[in-house]
Each structure stands twice: as structure tokens, then as C-alpha cells.
Design a protein around this motif. Structure first.
Motif, short mmCIF file in Angstrom:
data_model
loop_
_atom_site.label_atom_id
_atom_site.label_comp_id
_atom_site.label_asym_id
_atom_site.label_seq_id
_atom_site.Cartn_x
_atom_site.Cartn_y
_atom_site.Cartn_z
N TYR A 1 33.60 -17.62 -7.08
CA TYR A 1 34.57 -18.59 -7.11
C TYR A 1 35.95 -18.25 -5.72
N TYR B 1 37.31 -23.50 -5.09
CA TYR B 1 36.27 -23.94 -5.78
C TYR B 1 35.12 -22.99 -5.68
N TYR B 2 34.01 -23.38 -5.90
CA TYR B 2 32.99 -22.89 -6.98
C TYR B 2 31.36 -22.97 -6.80
N SER B 3 30.88 -21.91 -6.88
CA SER B 3 29.62 -21.74 -6.02
C SER B 3 28.00 -21.33 -6.82
N PHE C 1 28.12 -25.87 -3.40
CA PHE C 1 29.65 -25.96 -4.25
C PHE C 1 29.49 -27.20 -5.16
N GLN C 2 30.91 -27.03 -5.83
CA GLN C 2 31.51 -28.30 -6.41
C GLN C 2 33.65 -27.64 -6.26
N LYS C 3 33.57 -28.43 -6.62
CA LYS C 3 35.45 -28.82 -6.32
C LYS C 3 35.92 -28.45 -7.51
N ALA D 1 41.15 -28.67 -4.88
CA ALA D 1 40.51 -28.39 -3.95
C ALA D 1 40.55 -29.27 -3.00
N TYR E 1 41.45 -27.91 1.47
CA TYR E 1 40.28 -26.30 1.71
C TYR E 1 38.83 -27.07 1.24
N SER E 2 38.03 -26.45 2.42
CA SER E 2 36.44 -26.57 1.92
C SER E 2 36.17 -24.94 2.20
N LEU F 1 36.80 -19.00 2.61
CA LEU F 1 36.85 -20.33 1.90
C LEU F 1 37.85 -20.50 3.06
#
Lengths: 113, 111
Positions: free
Chosen positions: B33, B47-49, B55-57, B61, B64-65, B76
């Protein structure tokens, strides 16, 4: 995610017991209650987590009444090093078993000599 | 922060530049995260994965990427599209369950 309300700040003295109460009136059946501690310029640290009644570990106790609309973090005999921000979080886990946490502003606890 | 490395601790950039913050973990956790914290505020999820290459916003978000090419790494990128990038950035990991483990953070200053 259920919204939480906790005091902005609290003051205490070394050796006293500190109780921080968090309100979460719209907590859902599957929600758990988690508390984190954060020191300045550091990441939060997990303290304790519970679902109902009482949970105790080596650091703190968590009291949750039957209706689960509030919870109380109890810190026994605080020391100066317990000065920190304490966050109460309420949330569920997704189908994969992971949680996304929503942090409020927390409670700034100041312990004085 | 044991097992989670964020580098550097302090980062300075000029406005208009993209910057990438590093997060590495050796805890073998699937989920990672990114949070942002502003002075006197709580953490906000960027964001989290939960698995490699996915990964999800989060809540904030925009600007950012991220990428998740390896289980151990979740960098990040703060792009020039982020209006107020100056903040304290925290990376976290977790096994299944409610507990997250946080890194030491990177304080980004953009002038």
C-alpha cells in the motif's frame, strides 16, 4: 467503511492509566476494530485489534461493549515514550482477506513527567 | 518498519518533475500500500496492490502512478499532475488480515 470519532488530544502523567475512547456508531457486522500508534516522522504501528468484549496484549487492552458502537483503548501506566498519535480504525476485509484502512486524525496523547 | 525499506528518507524536487519513491519488502507479504500524510492529518490511501501485476486506486490516486512487477517492490511515481505533492509518503505491507506493517516513510518536498 464506518466513520470513527475520537478526541483530538489528551494529556496524562507518567504512571497513570490512559483510556482513549472511539465512537463508531455505524459499525457493520463484519467490521473489526483496530488501533495504531504513530510517532512523529514514523509509520504507524499496530497496537491491538478486536471484534467484541475485551482483548489484551503486552501493550494495551481494548474494551468493546456489546453494541460495538464504541471502543476504548487502555494504556496501563503510561511513560513519556507513549507520547504519540493513536488512531482508531474500523473496517472489513475484502474477499481476498486484505483490508484497506481509513485513518482519521487520531488522538494526540501527551504524557508529562 | 523491519523488513520494509523506503528510500530516500528525504527527497527534494523542482515543480514539474516526476519523482519515483521506492518501497521494498522482504516480509513475503502479497499486499502493499501507499499512503500520503499531510501535517496534522491522518493517512490517506493512494494505491494498493494485492498481487503482482495488479493494483487498485485508493482515495487520492490522481497525479500518482504505481507498478507491481515484483512481489518485493511497489514503487510510487509522483507525477507533475499532482497539485500538492509535498507530503510524507508511507508504504505498507500486509499478510491476509487487518494488520499492516509500515515503512519508515519518505518526506518529499517540491518547490
Amino acid at each position: 467503511l464506518a466513520k470513527t470519532t475520537q478526541p483530538i488530544s489528551m494529556d496524562s502523567y507518567e504512571g497513570q492509566e490512559v483510556n482513549i475512547t472511539c465512537s463508531h456508531n455505524n459499525i457493520a457486522t463484519n467490521d473489526y476494530i483496530t488501533w495504531y500508534q504513530q510517532f512523529p516522522s514514523q509509520g504507524p504501528r499496530f497496537i491491538i485489534q478486536g471484534y467484541k468484549t475485551k482483548v489484551t496484549n503486552e501493550v494495551a487492552s481494548l474494551f468493546i461493549p456489546a453494541d460495538r458502537k464504541s471502543s476504548t483503548l487502555s494504556l496501563p501506566r503510561v511513560s513519556l515514550s507513549d507520547t504519540a498519535v493513536y488512531y482508531c480504525l474500523v473496517g472489513d476485509m475484502n474477499l481476498s482477506g486484505y483490508s484497506t484502512l481509513t485513518f482519521g486524525k487520531g488522538t494526540m496523547l501527551l504524557v508529562s513527567p | 518498519d523491519g523488513g520494509i525499506t523506503q528510500s530516500p528518507k528525504y527527497l527534494f524536487r523542482k515543480e514539474g518533475q516526476n519523482v519515483t519513491l521506492s518501497c521494498e519488502q522482504n516480509l513475503n507479504h502479497d499486499a502493499m500500500y501507499w499512503y500520503r500524510q499531510d501535517p496534522g492529518q491522518g493517512l490517506r490511501l493512494i494505491y494498493y496492490s494485492q498481487i503482482v501485476n495488479d493494483f487498485q486506486k485508493g482515495d487520492i490516486a490522481e497525479g500518482y502512478s504505481v507498478s507491481r512487477e515484483k512481489k518485493e517492490s511497489f514503487p510510487l511515481t509522483v507525477t507533475s499532475a499532482q497539485k500538492n505533492p509535498t507530503a510524507f509518503y508511507l508504504c505498507a505491507t500486509s499478510p491476509p488480515g487487518p494488520e499492516q506493517y509500515f515503512g519508515p516513510g519518505t518526506r518529499l518536498t517540491v518547490t
